[in-house]
Design a protein around this motif. Structure first.
Motif, PDB file in Angstrom:
ATOM      1  N   ALA A  22       0.820  -1.216   0.000  1.00  0.00           N
ATOM      2  CA  ALA A  22       0.000   0.000   0.000  1.00  0.00           C
ATOM      3  C   ALA A  22       0.856   1.269   0.000  1.00  0.00           C
ATOM      4  CB  ALA A  22      -0.920  -0.006   1.223  1.00  0.00           C
ATOM      5  N   GLY A  23       2.179   1.106   0.117  1.00  0.00           N
ATOM      6  CA  GLY A  23       3.064   2.281   0.133  1.00  0.00           C
ATOM      7  C   GLY A  23       2.890   3.106   1.395  1.00  0.00           C
ATOM      8  N   VAL A  24       2.603   2.424   2.523  1.00  0.00           N
ATOM      9  CA  VAL A  24       2.406   3.141   3.786  1.00  0.00           C
ATOM     10  C   VAL A  24       3.769   3.616   4.310  1.00  0.00           C
ATOM     11  CG1 VAL A  24       1.665   2.889   6.195  1.00  0.00           C
ATOM     12  CG2 VAL A  24       0.361   1.793   4.353  1.00  0.00           C
ATOM     13  N   ASP A  25       3.801   4.810   4.838  1.00  0.00           N
ATOM     14  CA  ASP A  25       5.035   5.352   5.413  1.00  0.00           C
ATOM     15  C   ASP A  25       5.207   4.750   6.812  1.00  0.00           C
ATOM     16  OD1 ASP A  25       7.076   6.809   6.506  1.00  0.00           O
ATOM     17  OD2 ASP A  25       6.367   8.754   5.780  1.00  0.00           O
ATOM     18  N   LYS A  26       5.971   3.672   6.898  1.00  0.00           N
ATOM     19  CA  LYS A  26       6.112   2.954   8.179  1.00  0.00           C
ATOM     20  C   LYS A  26       6.844   3.821   9.204  1.00  0.00           C
ATOM     21  CE  LYS A  26       8.109  -0.663   6.302  1.00  0.00           C
ATOM     22  NZ  LYS A  26       8.058  -0.194   4.900  1.00  0.00           N
ATOM     23  N   ASP A  27       7.754   4.645   8.715  1.00  0.00           N
ATOM     24  CA  ASP A  27       8.496   5.503   9.641  1.00  0.00           C
ATOM     25  C   ASP A  27       7.546   6.503  10.298  1.00  0.00           C
ATOM     26  OD1 ASP A  27      11.122   6.098  10.678  1.00  0.00           O
ATOM     27  OD2 ASP A  27      10.887   8.043   9.705  1.00  0.00           O
ATOM     28  N   ALA A  28       6.608   7.033   9.513  1.00  0.00           N
ATOM     29  CA  ALA A  28       5.643   7.986  10.086  1.00  0.00           C
ATOM     30  C   ALA A  28       4.738   7.277  11.105  1.00  0.00           C
ATOM     31  CB  ALA A  28       4.802   8.610   8.970  1.00  0.00           C
ATOM     32  N   LEU A  29       4.357   6.033  10.823  1.00  0.00           N
ATOM     33  CA  LEU A  29       3.543   5.278  11.798  1.00  0.00           C
ATOM     34  C   LEU A  29       4.325   5.104  13.094  1.00  0.00           C
ATOM     35  CD1 LEU A  29       1.901   2.273   9.852  1.00  0.00           C
ATOM     36  CD2 LEU A  29       1.091   4.588  10.112  1.00  0.00           C
ATOM     37  N   ALA A  30       5.599   4.699  12.942  1.00  0.00           N
ATOM     38  CA  ALA A  30       6.417   4.454  14.134  1.00  0.00           C
ATOM     39  C   ALA A  30       6.597   5.741  14.936  1.00  0.00           C
ATOM     40  CB  ALA A  30       7.771   3.884  13.717  1.00  0.00           C
ATOM     41  N   ALA A  31       6.794   6.856  14.225  1.00  0.00           N
ATOM     42  CA  ALA A  31       6.971   8.140  14.921  1.00  0.00           C
ATOM     43  C   ALA A  31       5.700   8.490  15.690  1.00  0.00           C
ATOM     44  CB  ALA A  31       7.306   9.230  13.910  1.00  0.00           C
ATOM     45  N   HIS A  32       4.538   8.291  15.060  1.00  0.00           N
ATOM     46  CA  HIS A  32       3.284   8.631  15.729  1.00  0.00           C
ATOM     47  C   HIS A  32       3.047   7.739  16.955  1.00  0.00           C
ATOM     48  CE1 HIS A  32      -0.581  10.361  16.299  1.00  0.00           C
ATOM     49  NE2 HIS A  32      -1.261   9.284  15.947  1.00  0.00           N
ATOM     50  N   LEU A  33       3.526   6.499  16.885  1.00  0.00           N
ATOM     51  CA  LEU A  33       3.355   5.578  18.010  1.00  0.00           C
ATOM     52  C   LEU A  33       4.498   5.688  19.023  1.00  0.00           C
ATOM     53  CD1 LEU A  33       2.131   2.440  16.024  1.00  0.00           C
ATOM     54  CD2 LEU A  33       0.750   3.894  17.507  1.00  0.00           C
ATOM     55  N   ASN A  34       5.383   6.679  18.807  1.00  0.00           N
ATOM     56  CA  ASN A  34       6.531   6.903  19.705  1.00  0.00           C
ATOM     57  C   ASN A  34       7.424   5.683  19.830  1.00  0.00           C
ATOM     58  OD1 ASN A  34       5.890   9.551  20.366  1.00  0.00           O
ATOM     59  ND2 ASN A  34       4.415   8.871  21.926  1.00  0.00           N
TER      60      ASN A  34
ATOM     61  N   CYS B 108      13.076  -3.198   9.951  1.00  0.00           N
ATOM     62  CA  CYS B 108      11.687  -2.745   9.864  1.00  0.00           C
ATOM     63  C   CYS B 108      11.393  -1.692  10.934  1.00  0.00           C
ATOM     64  CB  CYS B 108      10.728  -3.923  10.011  1.00  0.00           C
ATOM     65  SG  CYS B 108       9.014  -3.448   9.688  1.00  0.00           S
ATOM     66  N   GLU B 109      10.780  -0.616  10.510  1.00  0.00           N
ATOM     67  CA  GLU B 109      10.476   0.501  11.406  1.00  0.00           C
ATOM     68  C   GLU B 109       9.486   0.102  12.504  1.00  0.00           C
ATOM     69  OE1 GLU B 109      10.482   0.485   8.187  1.00  0.00           O
ATOM     70  OE2 GLU B 109      11.458   2.264   7.360  1.00  0.00           O
ATOM     71  N   LEU B 110       8.728  -0.954  12.275  1.00  0.00           N
ATOM     72  CA  LEU B 110       7.706  -1.333  13.253  1.00  0.00           C
ATOM     73  C   LEU B 110       8.186  -2.411  14.210  1.00  0.00           C
ATOM     74  CD1 LEU B 110       4.651  -1.248  10.868  1.00  0.00           C
ATOM     75  CD2 LEU B 110       5.223   0.365  12.676  1.00  0.00           C
ATOM     76  N   ALA B 111       9.486  -2.678  14.216  1.00  0.00           N
ATOM     77  CA  ALA B 111      10.005  -3.806  14.994  1.00  0.00           C
ATOM     78  C   ALA B 111       9.597  -3.732  16.463  1.00  0.00           C
ATOM     79  CB  ALA B 111      11.517  -3.862  14.867  1.00  0.00           C
ATOM     80  N   HIS B 112       9.648  -2.549  17.060  1.00  0.00           N
ATOM     81  CA  HIS B 112       9.338  -2.472  18.489  1.00  0.00           C
ATOM     82  C   HIS B 112       7.858  -2.679  18.755  1.00  0.00           C
ATOM     83  CE1 HIS B 112      13.314  -1.380  20.090  1.00  0.00           C
ATOM     84  NE2 HIS B 112      13.498  -0.962  18.836  1.00  0.00           N
ATOM     85  N   PHE B 113       7.041  -2.269  17.815  1.00  0.00           N
ATOM     86  CA  PHE B 113       5.598  -2.525  17.957  1.00  0.00           C
ATOM     87  C   PHE B 113       5.356  -4.047  17.950  1.00  0.00           C
ATOM     88  CE2 PHE B 113       1.470  -3.408  16.046  1.00  0.00           C
ATOM     89  CZ  PHE B 113       0.637  -2.640  16.843  1.00  0.00           C
ATOM     90  N   CYS B 114       5.943  -4.720  16.973  1.00  0.00           N
ATOM     91  CA  CYS B 114       5.707  -6.164  16.833  1.00  0.00           C
ATOM     92  C   CYS B 114       6.391  -6.930  17.961  1.00  0.00           C
ATOM     93  CB  CYS B 114       6.192  -6.651  15.475  1.00  0.00           C
ATOM     94  SG  CYS B 114       5.338  -5.831  14.116  1.00  0.00           S
ATOM     95  N   ARG B 115       7.553  -6.464  18.396  1.00  0.00           N
ATOM     96  CA  ARG B 115       8.224  -7.161  19.501  1.00  0.00           C
ATOM     97  C   ARG B 115       7.405  -7.050  20.779  1.00  0.00           C
ATOM     98  NH1 ARG B 115      14.175  -5.714  21.821  1.00  0.00           N
ATOM     99  NH2 ARG B 115      13.054  -3.872  22.553  1.00  0.00           N
ATOM    100  N   ASN B 116       6.864  -5.856  21.049  1.00  0.00           N
ATOM    101  CA  ASN B 116       6.033  -5.697  22.259  1.00  0.00           C
ATOM    102  C   ASN B 116       4.838  -6.638  22.220  1.00  0.00           C
ATOM    103  OD1 ASN B 116       7.765  -3.756  23.069  1.00  0.00           O
ATOM    104  ND2 ASN B 116       6.466  -2.013  22.490  1.00  0.00           N
ATOM    105  N   ALA B 117       4.220  -6.734  21.018  1.00  0.00           N
ATOM    106  CA  ALA B 117       3.046  -7.610  20.906  1.00  0.00           C
ATOM    107  C   ALA B 117       3.446  -9.068  21.119  1.00  0.00           C
ATOM    108  CB  ALA B 117       2.397  -7.424  19.532  1.00  0.00           C
ATOM    109  N   ALA B 118       4.587  -9.468  20.508  1.00  0.00           N
ATOM    110  CA  ALA B 118       5.041 -10.866  20.639  1.00  0.00           C
ATOM    111  C   ALA B 118       5.392 -11.175  22.091  1.00  0.00           C
ATOM    112  CB  ALA B 118       6.240 -11.104  19.723  1.00  0.00           C
ATOM    113  N   ARG B 119       6.010 -10.206  22.792  1.00  0.00           N
ATOM    114  CA  ARG B 119       6.339 -10.410  24.214  1.00  0.00           C
ATOM    115  C   ARG B 119       5.067 -10.543  25.035  1.00  0.00           C
ATOM    116  NH1 ARG B 119      11.162  -6.054  25.325  1.00  0.00           N
ATOM    117  NH2 ARG B 119      12.892  -7.422  24.739  1.00  0.00           N
ATOM    118  N   HIS B 120       4.135  -9.665  24.730  1.00  0.00           N
ATOM    119  CA  HIS B 120       2.868  -9.667  25.462  1.00  0.00           C
ATOM    120  C   HIS B 120       2.168 -11.020  25.326  1.00  0.00           C
ATOM    121  CE1 HIS B 120      -0.372  -7.696  27.499  1.00  0.00           C
ATOM    122  NE2 HIS B 120      -1.230  -8.082  26.570  1.00  0.00           N
ATOM    123  N   GLN B 121       2.282 -11.596  24.132  1.00  0.00           N
ATOM    124  CA  GLN B 121       1.640 -12.891  23.880  1.00  0.00           C
ATOM    125  C   GLN B 121       2.536 -14.053  24.291  1.00  0.00           C
ATOM    126  OE1 GLN B 121       1.014 -12.555  19.684  1.00  0.00           O
ATOM    127  NE2 GLN B 121      -0.395 -10.835  19.915  1.00  0.00           N
ATOM    128  N   GLY B 122       3.755 -13.743  24.794  1.00  0.00           N
ATOM    129  CA  GLY B 122       4.680 -14.801  25.220  1.00  0.00           C
ATOM    130  C   GLY B 122       5.106 -15.703  24.081  1.00  0.00           C
TER     131      GLY B 122
END
Ligand code: SF4
Length: 379
Positions: free
Chosen positions: A43-55, A307-321
């Motif tokens: 979709a050509g989503v700006d992953k960096d902008a998503l990551a910035a918005h999610l801090n 990947c710019e979203l690595a911390h988002f996905c890592r947090n989710a994976a940790r949360h799910q164990g």
């Protein structure tokens, strides 16, 4: 606009699409099983902008000093109509003297993004002209623009140097500023360079196919030009990119199953940041996080590098164990058990293993005994 393009536009929202580069295409091969990344990229989503918005913290970027160093090395190699490069290619590709003519595609339209289409047309004319006319001098193109179809959309790619024809075969030439020391380059950097070169090979093959010529005329073997040892002197090596080309083609093919991935999303899912008139995102973060969680992810620690979203996905994976947060080796070793709590329960006997998990349970219990013996030996 076809319905797939309209659905991808809706997923991206109001921002313009981020164009693909050889680097982003190479990242596709780094985690091919991730549906989330496939959708975001298609979709050509700006992953960096998503990551910035999610801090979120993002992967380290190449420093300005490193970029300048790379650009200076490229200028050195291509100076004086590619004199140094031609010398290297004569050695590497075994060319005879009259075989080279040098063209800089930048001479048409400059390097502004708006000139991409013009430079692409000029590149096509030069490549096809050289490919069809066997009496013409062999052609070395600097700053060409190639086009590769990604998920049904054209992506413009800009290799440093392209195509060199030798015995009616084109070779991609990539100039990289990481050194070759005692004949050896950093394996990870060399692999990344080959994956990027694979994208250029595919794009050049697409060009030849559109021109009615056999795509096999683009060689699987690419020329990498790097600084030799600790000097600024360049060295060229021929490298086989066949595996990378195959792998990238497969992953690009996977993008064709986008309609299936889109069908699995809740209706009206969007990654729109809803920017205000000053381009500041207004999308509530929880809402964006929920939308991002909709497509299936396939996190591995390697995501932290690409990947710019690595911390988002890592947090989710940790949360799910999930086991993948412990690394791909652990994930693969306990294949079939995707949850850390389940692995521990099987190990300490709180859970009885099903028949298909008895082998892995025995292996886990053996590891636990070895670990206990080791600890006992330390006391
Ligand atoms: S960080 Fe997340 S979205 Fe990116 S490739 Fe890894 S799992 Fe996929």
């Amino acid at each position: 606009m076809n319905s797939l393009a309209a659905r991808l536009d809706a997923l991206r929202g109001s921002s313009p699409p981020v164009p693909h580069t050889a680097k982003t295409l190479a990242a596709l091969t780094a985690n091919p099983e991730c549906d989330r990344r496939a959708l975001l990229d298609a979709a050509g989503v700006d992953k960096d902008a998503l990551a910035a918005h999610l801090n979120l913290p993002r992967p380290l970027r190449t420093s300005a000093i490193a970029l300048d160093h790379g650009a200076a090395f490229e200028r050195r190699v291509t100076a004086q109509d590619g004199a140094e490069l031609v010398r290297l290619l004569r050695e590497t590709l075994d060319l005879t003297l009259p075989e080279v003519s040098y063209e800089d595609v930048n001479a048409v339209g400059g390097r502004e993004p708006s000139s991409l289409s013009l430079r692409h047309t000029h590149t096509c004319n030069l490549v096809l002209g050289a490919a069809r006319d066997k009496t013409r001098a062999r052609t070395l193109l600097n700053h060409p623009v190639l086009r590769l179809t990604v998920a049904g959309h054209p992506a413009y790619l800009e290799p440093d140097i392209v195509a060199f024809q030798h015995h009616e075969t084109f070779h991609i030439v990539e100039i990289k500023s990481f050194p070759v020391i005692d004949g050896q380059a950093d394996p990870a950097k060399a692999a990344a360079a080959l994956t990027q070169a694979a994208a250029y090979v595919l794009a050049l093959r697409e060009l030849l196919t559109e021109g009615g010529l056999p795509p096999e005329r683009v060689s699987n073997r690419v020329v990498l030009v790097n600084p030799r040892d600790f000097s600024h002197r360049p060295i060229a090596t021929l490298a086989d990119a066949a595996q990378k080309i195959k792998s990238l083609s497969r992953h690009l093919g996977r993008l064709r199953r986008l309609p299936d991935l889109l069908d699995q999303l809740p209706p009206s899912t969007t990654f729109d940041l809803a920017p205000d008139c000053e381009a500041n995102p207004t999308r509530p973060r929880e809402e964006l996080a929920a939308a991002l969680s909709a497509p299936r992810a396939h996190y591995s620690p390697g995501c932290l590098h690409h990947c710019e979203l690595a911390h988002f996905c890592r947090n989710a994976a940790r949360h799910q164990g999930r086991t993948e947060v412990l690394g791909t080796t652990v994930r693969d070793d306990v294949a079939g058990i995707d949850n850390i709590a389940l692995a521990l329960a099987l190990t300490d006997g709180h859970q009885h293993p099903s028949r298909d998990r008895s082998d892995i349970t025995q292996a886990l219990r053996h590891s636990q005994r070895v670990h206990a013996d080791f600890l006992a030996g330390m006391t």
